[in-house]
Scaffold this active site. Structure first.
Site, PDB file in Angstrom:
ATOM      1  N   ASP A  56       0.844  -1.199   0.000  1.00 43.65           N
ATOM      2  CA  ASP A  56       0.000   0.000   0.000  1.00 43.65           C
ATOM      3  C   ASP A  56       0.876   1.244   0.000  1.00 43.65           C
ATOM      4  OD1 ASP A  56      -1.922   1.981   0.457  1.00 43.65           O
ATOM      5  OD2 ASP A  56      -3.109   0.697   1.757  1.00 43.65           O
ATOM      6  N   ASP A  57       0.861   1.981  -1.105  1.00 43.46           N
ATOM      7  CA  ASP A  57       1.636   3.227  -1.258  1.00 43.46           C
ATOM      8  C   ASP A  57       3.138   3.003  -1.388  1.00 43.46           C
ATOM      9  OD1 ASP A  57      -0.830   4.402  -0.951  1.00 43.46           O
ATOM     10  OD2 ASP A  57      -0.303   5.633   0.780  1.00 43.46           O
ATOM     11  N   CYS A  96      -6.412   4.307  -3.348  1.00 45.87           N
ATOM     12  CA  CYS A  96      -6.626   2.951  -2.831  1.00 45.87           C
ATOM     13  C   CYS A  96      -7.860   2.224  -3.340  1.00 45.87           C
ATOM     14  CB  CYS A  96      -6.670   3.000  -1.311  1.00 45.87           C
ATOM     15  SG  CYS A  96      -5.200   3.720  -0.560  1.00 45.87           S
ATOM     16  N   ARG A 100      -7.911  -0.901  -6.221  1.00 43.12           N
ATOM     17  CA  ARG A 100      -8.358  -2.246  -5.866  1.00 43.12           C
ATOM     18  C   ARG A 100      -9.600  -2.672  -6.636  1.00 43.12           C
ATOM     19  NH1 ARG A 100      -5.316  -0.435  -2.013  1.00 43.12           N
ATOM     20  NH2 ARG A 100      -4.361  -1.776  -0.461  1.00 43.12           N
ATOM     21  N   LYS A 149      -5.975  -5.074   3.888  1.00 47.52           N
ATOM     22  CA  LYS A 149      -6.939  -3.975   3.756  1.00 47.52           C
ATOM     23  C   LYS A 149      -7.878  -4.240   2.582  1.00 47.52           C
ATOM     24  CE  LYS A 149      -6.024   0.167   1.927  1.00 47.52           C
ATOM     25  NZ  LYS A 149      -5.494   1.529   1.748  1.00 47.52           N
ATOM     26  N   HIS A 151     -11.084  -2.264   1.534  1.00 45.66           N
ATOM     27  CA  HIS A 151     -11.295  -0.949   0.923  1.00 45.66           C
ATOM     28  C   HIS A 151     -12.259  -0.942  -0.263  1.00 45.66           C
ATOM     29  CE1 HIS A 151      -8.953   3.082   1.400  1.00 45.66           C
ATOM     30  NE2 HIS A 151     -10.243   3.187   1.659  1.00 45.66           N
ATOM     31  N   SER A 174      -8.519   2.421   5.135  1.00 44.37           N
ATOM     32  CA  SER A 174      -7.114   2.755   5.401  1.00 44.37           C
ATOM     33  C   SER A 174      -6.835   2.980   6.885  1.00 44.37           C
ATOM     34  CB  SER A 174      -6.712   4.001   4.608  1.00 44.37           C
ATOM     35  OG  SER A 174      -6.627   3.714   3.239  1.00 44.37           O
ATOM     36  N   HIS A 239       1.447   2.364   3.968  1.00 44.08           N
ATOM     37  CA  HIS A 239       0.545   3.518   4.048  1.00 44.08           C
ATOM     38  C   HIS A 239       0.716   4.189   5.416  1.00 44.08           C
ATOM     39  CE1 HIS A 239      -3.172   5.821   4.269  1.00 44.08           C
ATOM     40  NE2 HIS A 239      -3.453   5.526   3.003  1.00 44.08           N
ATOM     41  N   ASP A 291      -0.365  -0.754  -4.796  1.00 38.90           N
ATOM     42  CA  ASP A 291      -1.677  -0.262  -5.242  1.00 38.90           C
ATOM     43  C   ASP A 291      -1.601   1.097  -5.904  1.00 38.90           C
ATOM     44  OD1 ASP A 291      -1.169   1.229  -2.910  1.00 38.90           O
ATOM     45  OD2 ASP A 291      -3.273   1.236  -2.305  1.00 38.90           O
ATOM     46  N   ASN A 292      -0.553   1.849  -5.639  1.00 38.70           N
ATOM     47  CA  ASN A 292      -0.303   3.146  -6.290  1.00 38.70           C
ATOM     48  C   ASN A 292       1.052   3.637  -5.825  1.00 38.70           C
ATOM     49  OD1 ASN A 292      -2.890   3.962  -4.116  1.00 38.70           O
ATOM     50  ND2 ASN A 292      -0.831   4.678  -3.658  1.00 38.70           N
ATOM     51  N   LYS A 312       1.468   9.312  -5.502  1.00 38.81           N
ATOM     52  CA  LYS A 312       0.072   8.985  -5.247  1.00 38.81           C
ATOM     53  C   LYS A 312      -0.849  10.179  -5.531  1.00 38.81           C
ATOM     54  CE  LYS A 312      -2.913   7.433  -1.436  1.00 38.81           C
ATOM     55  NZ  LYS A 312      -2.944   6.756  -0.127  1.00 38.81           N
TER      56      LYS A 312
END
Length: 517
Positions: A56-57, A96, A100, A149, A151, A174, A239, A291-292, A312
C-alpha cells in the site's frame, strides 16, 4: 479437460451388489480411479495456486532491483531473479479504493462508480453484480482467503466474505482513518479489525499487522496444500501511519520507512519459503505489486518513485507506474525484465485465462496479458491505448511510448516534505484549511498544493520523468492520442470536458441502518 466421476464418495458404503462385483468389474473400477487421478493431476497442473501480494503506497523505486536506498529487499530481489520484473505496469487510478476495484473487477473504476478512497462514513461499495477475482477462483473450487486492507466497502453487505472469500483477516479501510490521523484524529472512530465477519479488536496494534497477516497466510497455505488456493494479501503498510514490529524497528539505514519495507520483504520471503517447504513452488503463481505510488508529502515516512514524476493521487508516472513482479518456476521466465505496458484492469482476464475460469457477464475493460506474463513468443501488450483517470476526469492517455496529458489540475508537495509522520506544511495550516472539503481541502490536509498542467506530450522512452513537453513538435501524435481518448470519453465519461459516459454502472449502496458487525 475432463474427469471421470468416482463411484463412491468418501465415507460411502458399498452396496450389496458392489460386494459381489466380479474381478473384471473391479479391475475396470480400479482403472477408472487411476484414470481419474491422472486426469485430476493434469487438471491441477493447469490450474496453479495463485498468491497475490499488494503493498500500500509503495513507490516504484522501493525495492533493490529498482533503486532502493538505505534498506534492502533480498526476497523481492530474489523473486525478480526467479521470475519476471515488469517495469511498466500501471494501476488504473493512483488511489486505494479505485486501484483495488480495477484489480478485482477488470474495469476502469469509474465504469463501476468506485473512484477515490472510501472511509468509515462510506455507504457505497462493490456492487453484487460485479464478478470479482475471488469469485472466479471459488467458482472453480479454489480455497480463497484474504488478509490485509479490503477498501471496497465498509458495510456488512460489502464484506470480502460476501464477495468470494472463504476467509478474511484485516481492516475495511485505510489505517489513517484512526486516532493516528495527523489532522482528523478527534473525528475518527476506533479502527475495526476483522476475523471473518466478526470484529475481534478495535484499534489493534498496527506494528503487528505485517506479522499477523503473514502468520495467517502461512497457516492458510499449510491447511490448503493439497488443493488449489487463491491467497490475496493487500498489506496495510507502508501507508501512513507506518509501523514496524520490534524485530525490525531500527534495523535499516533509512529510518522507520526502511524498517517497514524490510519487514514487508521478510513477509514475502516467508510466503515463498512456505511454498518451497511444501513443494508447491512449481504449482504456484506469485504476483507482487503496489496499489499506487508513494504518498510523497509525508517525506521520511513515504517511499520514492524516482526517476518518475510525482506520486500517489496523480496521473503522472510516479502515481500510476508501480513495482510488479511475477514468479512461477518453469512457466514464467526467470531473470527477465519486461518493459511492455499493461494495467491492473488486466489481472482478472489474465488469471481467468490461465486457470480456465468463468468470464464476467458484464462488460469489462481489461484484456488478457497471459502472453506477456508467461513470456510467450511474439506476445504483445494487450492494449493499444491506456487511459488515466483521476476520479471522473480523463487526464492522460498512453499509446506506445507516447503519453498525452490533457490540461488538468494536479497536486504536488506544498513545501518541504513532512517529518515524523506529519505531512508537508504541518504546523503552518489554519484550522479552517484542515477541515475544508473538496479537492483543495484534501490536498491541503495532506500537505499538497494544486498546480495546473497545460496540454503536454511526453516520450516515456526518452523521458520517463515527464519533464519535457514535446507537444508543439509532434502535433500529429497529439491529434492521434486525442482521437484515441474519445473512445474512453464516450463510454466512461470525462468531467474535464463535461462528458457523461454511456456505459457506466452504479456502485453498490447500503442505506440501511445496519452497522458493521
Amino acid at each position: 479437460m475432463f474427469s471421470v466421476p468416482c463411484q463412491f464418495e468418501t465415507g460411502d458404503r458399498p452396496t450389496a451388489g458392489a460386494e459381489k462385483a466380479t474381478i473384471p468389474a473391479m479391475k475396470l473400477l480400479l482403472a477408472l480411479f487411476t484414470l481419474s487421478a491422472a486426469l485430476s493431476s493434469g487438471f491441477a497442473a493447469d490450474r496453479p495456486n495463485v498468491v497475490f501480494i499488494v503493498a500500500d503506497d509503495m513507490g516504484y523505486a522501493d525495492m533493490g532491483t529498482q533503486g532502493a536506498r538505505g534498506f534492502s529487499t533480498p526476497h523481492l530481489d530474489r523473486m525478480a531473479a526467479e521470475g519476471t520484473r515488469f517495469t511498466q505496469f500501471y494501476v488504473a487510478q493512483a488511489v486505494c479504493t479505485a486501484s483495488r476495484a480495477a484489480l478485482m473487477t477488470g474495469c476502469y473504476p469509474n465504469r463501476i462508480g468506485m473512484q477515490g478512497a472510501y472511509n468509515h462514513t462510506s455507504r457505497d461499495g462493490i456492487a453484487d453484480e460485479e464478478w470479482l477475482l475471488p469469485e472466479m477462483f471459488r467458482d472453480l473450487g479454489y480455497a480463497t482467503a484474504g488478509m490485509g486492507k479490503w477498501h471496497l466497502g465498509t458495510r456488512l453487505k460489502f464484506h470480502p466474505m460476501r464477495h468470494g472469500f472463504d476467509e478474511w483477516l484485516g481492516i475495511p479501510y485505510s489505517n489513517d482513518n484512526t486516532k493516528y490521523h495527523p489532522s482528523l484524529a478527534a473525528e475518527m472512530p476506533p479502527l475495526p479489525f476483522y476475523d471473518g465477519e466478526k470484529i475481534i479488536e478495535l484499534d489493534p496494534d498496527q506494528s503487528q499487522f505485517t506479522k499477523r497477516f503473514t502468520d495467517r497466510a502461512i497457516d492458510f497455505i499449510e491447511r490448503n496444500a493439497s488443493r488449489p488456493f487463491f491467497l490475496y494479501m493487500p498489506h496495510v503498510m507502508p501507508h501512513v501511519p507506518i509501523f514496524a514490529s520490534a524485530k525490525f524497528k531500527g534495523r535499516s539505514a533509512a529510518g522507520l520507512y526502511g524498517d517497514v519495507m524490510e519487514e514487508l520483504d521478510w513477509s514475502v520471503g516467508e510466503v515463498l519459503e512456505t511454498l518451497r517447504r511444501l513443494k508447491l513452488d512449481e504449482r504456484t503463481l506469485v504476483i507482487f505489486i503496489s496499489d499506487n505510488g508513494p504518498f510523497l508529502s509525508y517525506g521520511e515516512h513515504a517511499g520514492s518513485a524516482q526517476p518518475l514524476r510525482e506520486g500517489k493521487l496523480t496521473t503522472f508516472e510516479g502515481g500510476v507506474r508501480v513495482p510488479c513482479l511475477v514468479r512461477w518456476p518453469g512457466r514464467v521466465p526467470a531473470a527477465r525484465v519486461c518493459a511492455d505496458p499493461f494495467m491492473g484492469i488486466d489481472w482478472l482476464p489474465t488469471l481467468t485465462e490461465i486457470v480456465g475460469g468463468k468470464v464476467p457477464r458484464l462488460k469489462i475493460d481489461g484484456l488478457s496479458a497471459k502472453g506477456l506474463i508467461l513470456g510467450e513468443k511474439d506476445a504483445i501488450p494487450p492494449h493499444e491505448s491506456l487511459y488515466f483517470y483521476s476520479g471522473t476526469a480523463l487526464q492522460a492517455v498512453r499509446d506506445g511510448s507516447w503519453k498525452l496529458h490533457f490540461a488538468h489540475p494536479y497536486i504536488t508537495v506544498a513545501a518541504e516534505p513532512g517529518r515524523g509522520g506529519k505531512p508537508s506544511n504541518w504546523g503552518r495550516l489554519a484550522p479552517s484549511s484542515i477541515t475544508q472539503s473538496g479537492v483543495e481541502g484534501i490536498a491541503t490536509r495532506h500537505g499538497y498544493r494544486v498546480e495546473k498542467l497545460e496540454l503536454s506530450l511526453f516520450n516515456l522512452d526518452a523521458d520517463p520523468g515527464e519533464r519535457h513537453n514535446v507537444a508543439a513538435a509532434h502535433p500529429e501524435i497529439v491529434a492521434r492520442l486525442s482521437t484515441a481518448a474519445e473512445t474512453a470519453r464516450k463510454e466512461l465519461g470525462d468531467s474535464l470536458q463535461d462528458v457523461k459516459g454511456s456505459s457506466l454502472r452504479a456502485s453498490g449502496l447500503d442505506n440501511s441502518h445496519e452497522s458493521n458487525p
